[in-house]
Motif scaffolding. Structure first.
Motif, PDB file in Angstrom:
ATOM      1  N   THR A 176       1.272  13.146 -74.447  1.00  0.00           N
ATOM      2  CA  THR A 176       2.706  13.490 -74.544  1.00  0.00           C
ATOM      3  C   THR A 176       2.892  14.896 -73.963  1.00  0.00           C
ATOM      4  O   THR A 176       3.818  15.623 -74.315  1.00  0.00           O
ATOM      5  N   GLY A 177       1.926  15.273 -73.099  1.00  0.00           N
ATOM      6  CA  GLY A 177       2.012  16.604 -72.501  1.00  0.00           C
ATOM      7  C   GLY A 177       1.250  17.648 -73.288  1.00  0.00           C
ATOM      8  O   GLY A 177       1.298  18.844 -72.981  1.00  0.00           O
ATOM      9  N   LYS A 178       0.508  17.180 -74.303  1.00  0.00           N
ATOM     10  CA  LYS A 178      -0.299  18.130 -75.107  1.00  0.00           C
ATOM     11  C   LYS A 178      -1.756  17.687 -75.067  1.00  0.00           C
ATOM     12  O   LYS A 178      -2.423  17.597 -76.104  1.00  0.00           O
ATOM     13  N   GLY A 179      -2.245  17.332 -73.905  1.00  0.00           N
ATOM     14  CA  GLY A 179      -3.628  16.866 -73.792  1.00  0.00           C
ATOM     15  C   GLY A 179      -3.711  15.349 -73.870  1.00  0.00           C
ATOM     16  O   GLY A 179      -2.690  14.652 -74.021  1.00  0.00           O
ATOM     17  N   VAL A 180      -4.932  14.832 -73.764  1.00  0.00           N
ATOM     18  CA  VAL A 180      -5.155  13.380 -73.695  1.00  0.00           C
ATOM     19  C   VAL A 180      -6.089  12.978 -74.828  1.00  0.00           C
ATOM     20  O   VAL A 180      -7.128  13.613 -75.048  1.00  0.00           O
ATOM     21  N   ASN A 181      -5.702  11.929 -75.565  1.00  0.00           N
ATOM     22  CA  ASN A 181      -6.543  11.463 -76.673  1.00  0.00           C
ATOM     23  C   ASN A 181      -6.711   9.953 -76.599  1.00  0.00           C
ATOM     24  O   ASN A 181      -5.782   9.243 -76.179  1.00  0.00           O
ATOM     25  N   GLY A 182      -7.886   9.467 -76.997  1.00  0.00           N
ATOM     26  CA  GLY A 182      -8.188   8.029 -76.946  1.00  0.00           C
ATOM     27  C   GLY A 182      -8.486   7.487 -78.337  1.00  0.00           C
ATOM     28  O   GLY A 182      -9.129   8.162 -79.141  1.00  0.00           O
ATOM     29  N   PRO A 197     -11.166  12.456 -78.779  1.00  0.00           N
ATOM     30  CA  PRO A 197     -10.210  13.573 -78.921  1.00  0.00           C
ATOM     31  C   PRO A 197     -10.256  14.515 -77.715  1.00  0.00           C
ATOM     32  O   PRO A 197     -11.327  14.759 -77.155  1.00  0.00           O
ATOM     33  N   ALA A 198      -9.076  14.989 -77.301  1.00  0.00           N
ATOM     34  CA  ALA A 198      -8.971  16.041 -76.255  1.00  0.00           C
ATOM     35  C   ALA A 198      -9.880  15.747 -75.059  1.00  0.00           C
ATOM     36  O   ALA A 198     -10.797  16.516 -74.744  1.00  0.00           O
ATOM     37  N   ILE A 199      -9.600  14.634 -74.380  1.00  0.00           N
ATOM     38  CA  ILE A 199     -10.438  14.223 -73.242  1.00  0.00           C
ATOM     39  C   ILE A 199     -10.308  15.247 -72.105  1.00  0.00           C
ATOM     40  O   ILE A 199      -9.197  15.676 -71.776  1.00  0.00           O
ATOM     41  N   LEU A 278       5.713   4.268 -59.827  1.00  0.00           N
ATOM     42  CA  LEU A 278       6.367   4.496 -61.112  1.00  0.00           C
ATOM     43  C   LEU A 278       5.564   4.043 -62.328  1.00  0.00           C
ATOM     44  O   LEU A 278       5.623   4.670 -63.375  1.00  0.00           O
ATOM     45  N   TYR A 279       4.820   2.945 -62.173  1.00  0.00           N
ATOM     46  CA  TYR A 279       4.125   2.451 -63.375  1.00  0.00           C
ATOM     47  C   TYR A 279       2.609   2.354 -63.180  1.00  0.00           C
ATOM     48  O   TYR A 279       1.906   1.755 -63.992  1.00  0.00           O
ATOM     49  N   GLU A 280       2.094   2.907 -62.099  1.00  0.00           N
ATOM     50  CA  GLU A 280       0.642   3.093 -61.951  1.00  0.00           C
ATOM     51  C   GLU A 280       0.368   4.554 -61.572  1.00  0.00           C
ATOM     52  O   GLU A 280      -0.314   5.279 -62.289  1.00  0.00           O
ATOM     53  N   GLY A 281       0.920   5.019 -60.472  1.00  0.00           N
ATOM     54  CA  GLY A 281       0.620   6.366 -59.997  1.00  0.00           C
ATOM     55  C   GLY A 281       1.016   7.454 -60.972  1.00  0.00           C
ATOM     56  O   GLY A 281       0.165   8.272 -61.384  1.00  0.00           O
ATOM     57  N   ASN A 282       2.288   7.469 -61.386  1.00  0.00           N
ATOM     58  CA  ASN A 282       2.752   8.569 -62.229  1.00  0.00           C
ATOM     59  C   ASN A 282       2.077   8.647 -63.601  1.00  0.00           C
ATOM     60  O   ASN A 282       1.619   9.729 -64.006  1.00  0.00           O
ATOM     61  N   PRO A 283       1.972   7.503 -64.331  1.00  0.00           N
ATOM     62  CA  PRO A 283       1.317   7.622 -65.641  1.00  0.00           C
ATOM     63  C   PRO A 283      -0.147   8.063 -65.534  1.00  0.00           C
ATOM     64  O   PRO A 283      -0.616   8.908 -66.299  1.00  0.00           O
ATOM     65  N   MET A 284      -0.863   7.531 -64.534  1.00  0.00           N
ATOM     66  CA  MET A 284      -2.277   7.919 -64.385  1.00  0.00           C
ATOM     67  C   MET A 284      -2.382   9.376 -63.930  1.00  0.00           C
ATOM     68  O   MET A 284      -3.291  10.114 -64.325  1.00  0.00           O
ATOM     69  N   ALA A 285      -1.417   9.813 -63.122  1.00  0.00           N
ATOM     70  CA  ALA A 285      -1.414  11.212 -62.679  1.00  0.00           C
ATOM     71  C   ALA A 285      -1.141  12.163 -63.848  1.00  0.00           C
ATOM     72  O   ALA A 285      -1.779  13.223 -63.960  1.00  0.00           O
ATOM     73  N   PHE A 286      -0.221  11.761 -64.739  1.00  0.00           N
ATOM     74  CA  PHE A 286       0.102  12.595 -65.908  1.00  0.00           C
ATOM     75  C   PHE A 286      -1.163  12.753 -66.768  1.00  0.00           C
ATOM     76  O   PHE A 286      -1.540  13.854 -67.171  1.00  0.00           O
ATOM     77  N   LEU A 287      -1.840  11.634 -67.008  1.00  0.00           N
ATOM     78  CA  LEU A 287      -3.076  11.674 -67.814  1.00  0.00           C
ATOM     79  C   LEU A 287      -4.131  12.544 -67.119  1.00  0.00           C
ATOM     80  O   LEU A 287      -4.751  13.416 -67.738  1.00  0.00           O
ATOM     81  N   GLU A 289      -3.842  14.964 -64.925  1.00  0.00           N
ATOM     82  CA  GLU A 289      -3.522  16.397 -64.938  1.00  0.00           C
ATOM     83  C   GLU A 289      -3.667  16.976 -66.338  1.00  0.00           C
ATOM     84  O   GLU A 289      -4.207  18.072 -66.528  1.00  0.00           O
ATOM     85  N   GLN A 290      -3.239  16.211 -67.349  1.00  0.00           N
ATOM     86  CA  GLN A 290      -3.337  16.703 -68.719  1.00  0.00           C
ATOM     87  C   GLN A 290      -4.791  16.882 -69.156  1.00  0.00           C
ATOM     88  O   GLN A 290      -5.105  17.671 -70.048  1.00  0.00           O
ATOM     89  N   ALA A 291      -5.700  16.107 -68.504  1.00  0.00           N
ATOM     90  CA  ALA A 291      -7.130  16.226 -68.835  1.00  0.00           C
ATOM     91  C   ALA A 291      -7.831  17.216 -67.900  1.00  0.00           C
ATOM     92  O   ALA A 291      -9.047  17.425 -68.002  1.00  0.00           O
ATOM     93  N   GLY A 292      -7.079  17.813 -66.959  1.00  0.00           N
ATOM     94  CA  GLY A 292      -7.671  18.812 -66.053  1.00  0.00           C
ATOM     95  C   GLY A 292      -8.048  18.261 -64.689  1.00  0.00           C
ATOM     96  O   GLY A 292      -8.663  18.947 -63.874  1.00  0.00           O
ATOM     97  N   GLY A 293      -7.673  17.015 -64.429  1.00  0.00           N
ATOM     98  CA  GLY A 293      -7.946  16.395 -63.131  1.00  0.00           C
ATOM     99  C   GLY A 293      -6.789  16.605 -62.171  1.00  0.00           C
ATOM    100  O   GLY A 293      -5.921  17.465 -62.395  1.00  0.00           O
ATOM    101  N   LYS A 294      -6.766  15.789 -61.096  1.00  0.00           N
ATOM    102  CA  LYS A 294      -5.733  15.989 -60.074  1.00  0.00           C
ATOM    103  C   LYS A 294      -5.341  14.635 -59.502  1.00  0.00           C
ATOM    104  O   LYS A 294      -6.154  13.703 -59.471  1.00  0.00           O
ATOM    105  N   ALA A 295      -4.100  14.503 -59.057  1.00  0.00           N
ATOM    106  CA  ALA A 295      -3.630  13.234 -58.462  1.00  0.00           C
ATOM    107  C   ALA A 295      -2.653  13.547 -57.340  1.00  0.00           C
ATOM    108  O   ALA A 295      -1.628  14.191 -57.552  1.00  0.00           O
ATOM    109  N   THR A 296      -3.006  13.112 -56.118  1.00  0.00           N
ATOM    110  CA  THR A 296      -2.124  13.359 -54.966  1.00  0.00           C
ATOM    111  C   THR A 296      -2.039  12.091 -54.116  1.00  0.00           C
ATOM    112  O   THR A 296      -2.785  11.127 -54.337  1.00  0.00           O
ATOM    113  N   ASP A 297      -1.156  12.144 -53.121  1.00  0.00           N
ATOM    114  CA  ASP A 297      -1.114  11.041 -52.147  1.00  0.00           C
ATOM    115  C   ASP A 297      -1.956  11.430 -50.930  1.00  0.00           C
ATOM    116  O   ASP A 297      -1.881  10.816 -49.891  1.00  0.00           O
TER     117      ASP A 297
END
Ligand code: P6P
Length: 331
Positions: A176-182, A197-199, A278-287, A289-297
């Motif tokens: 939710t923008g405060k890190g990634v948890n599984g 926790p905190a992936i 909208l339903y593959e790129g953006n959600p995976m990119a949000f995750l 980035e929140q975990a410290g990774g990167k997503a570009t075209d």
């Protein structure tokens, strides 16, 4: 014995992160949890219930819809609508977005975009599949029906995003923008328990995920990058290892846990790539980035792309930050 917190307890404990929300987002995340349990159960018994195989219809992508695709879509649509927290929903399986415009839903604050069963071509082979979801606050006036603009928002406006991975175990991963948890599902109890926790996305790895069968169609830069990862370099642990399942959620999940890069570039047969912004790129990119990774075209941050249509495709390079940046050097 350490007791793991349940997803429900975690959502409530983190409610404080949303001072503006009065529990609606928490209720929405809980409805996704419920839908995930139902889909998980249906998938696990699919072979016995003879609902494997094709539904005999085509989805908007022109792909034959597996019966489980249809089931998963219906479960998420019905469960999310019944919880009353969304005014609209868009799905890979539906040509147009759904508007829920009765008095209760018109007042709802959120819209959801889903890929209800990603990787479904793997279903009959019993290979891991997943559900991907993306949640936005509506931009249209509360009290009015949802509009296309509610769905065509850049990924930076996402309120929450995540996936369910139906593999050797079923795990719900979200941010939710405060890190990634599984959270791993315990079918014996019927609850998801905090297991990851905190992936953190390792800054680099030795795994690359790409469908090399499309090599002849790739841009030259991608071809050069593939040759580079396959060259011997002991210091840099090259050649890297190729791992590609044909299921974005499975490849992403493995790469996020252990390091790696996923690429679905544009090519002559897929001028804009294959994955949906909208339903593959953006959600995976949000995750990511929140975990410290990167997503570009390859050139632009995925989450800053201004969407123009619901099912638009996007070239997608996502994973360990240093690996994505290295790949971009070749483009
Ligand atoms: P290809 C599944 O259909 C999907 O959308 C992703 O889950 C997966 O990464 C990709 O397509 C696989 O595509 O062309 O390599 O079979």
């Amino acid at each position: 014995m350490e007791r793991h917190i349940t997803l429900g307890e975690f959502i409530i404990e983190n409610q404080k992160d949303f001072p503006y929300a009065k529990g609606e987002l928490s209720a929405l995340l809980s409805s996704i949890r419920l839908a995930g349990k139902v889909v998980n159960q249906q998938i696990n018994k699919a072979g016995l219930a003879e609902i494997l195989g094709k539904a005999g219809k085509e989805n908007v992508q022109g792909e034959s819809q597996a019966k489980l695709d249809v089931m998963a879509n219906d479960v998420f649509v019905d469960t999310l609508r019944n919880r009353g927290e969304i005014c609209g929903l868009a799905s890979e399986e539906l040509e147009d977005f759904l508007v829920f415009d009765d008095e209760i839903h018109k007042k709802a604050k959120y819209v959801v975009l889903i890929d209800p069963l990603d990787g479904s071509s793997n279903i009959d082979a019993n290979i891991t599949v997943g559900t991907i979801f993306s949640i936005y606050r509506r931009v249209s006036k509360e009290g009015s029906p949802a509009t296309l603009e509610d769905f065509l928002q850049p990924g930076t406006k996402q309120v929450a995003a995540g996936y369910l991975i139906y593999g050797t175990s079923t795990i719900l991963v979200y941010t939710t923008g405060k890190g990634v948890n599984g959270f791993t599902f315990d079918p014996g109890i019927g609850s998801f328990f905090l297991s990851h926790p905190a992936i953190i996305f390792p800054p680099k790895g030795i795994t690359y995920s790409i469908n090399e069968g499309n090599y002849v169609h790739f841009p030259d830069g991608i071809k050069k990058y593939i040759k580079w990862v396959q060259q011997f370099d002991e210091k840099e642990n090259r050649p890297f290892t190729s791992r590609y399942t044909g299921s974005l959620v499975a490849d992403f999940h493995r790469n996020m846990l252990f390091g790696g890069i996923f690429l679905y570039p544009e090519g002559t047969t897929a001028p804009k790539g294959k994955l949906r912004l909208l339903y593959e790129g953006n959600p995976m990119a949000f995750l990511a980035e929140q975990a410290g990774g990167k997503a570009t075209d390859g050139f632009n941050r995925i989450m800053e792309i201004e969407p123009e249509e619901l099912h638009q495709r996007v070239p997608f390079i996502c994973g360990s930050k240093e690996m994505v940046e290295k790949a971009e050097e070749f483009l």
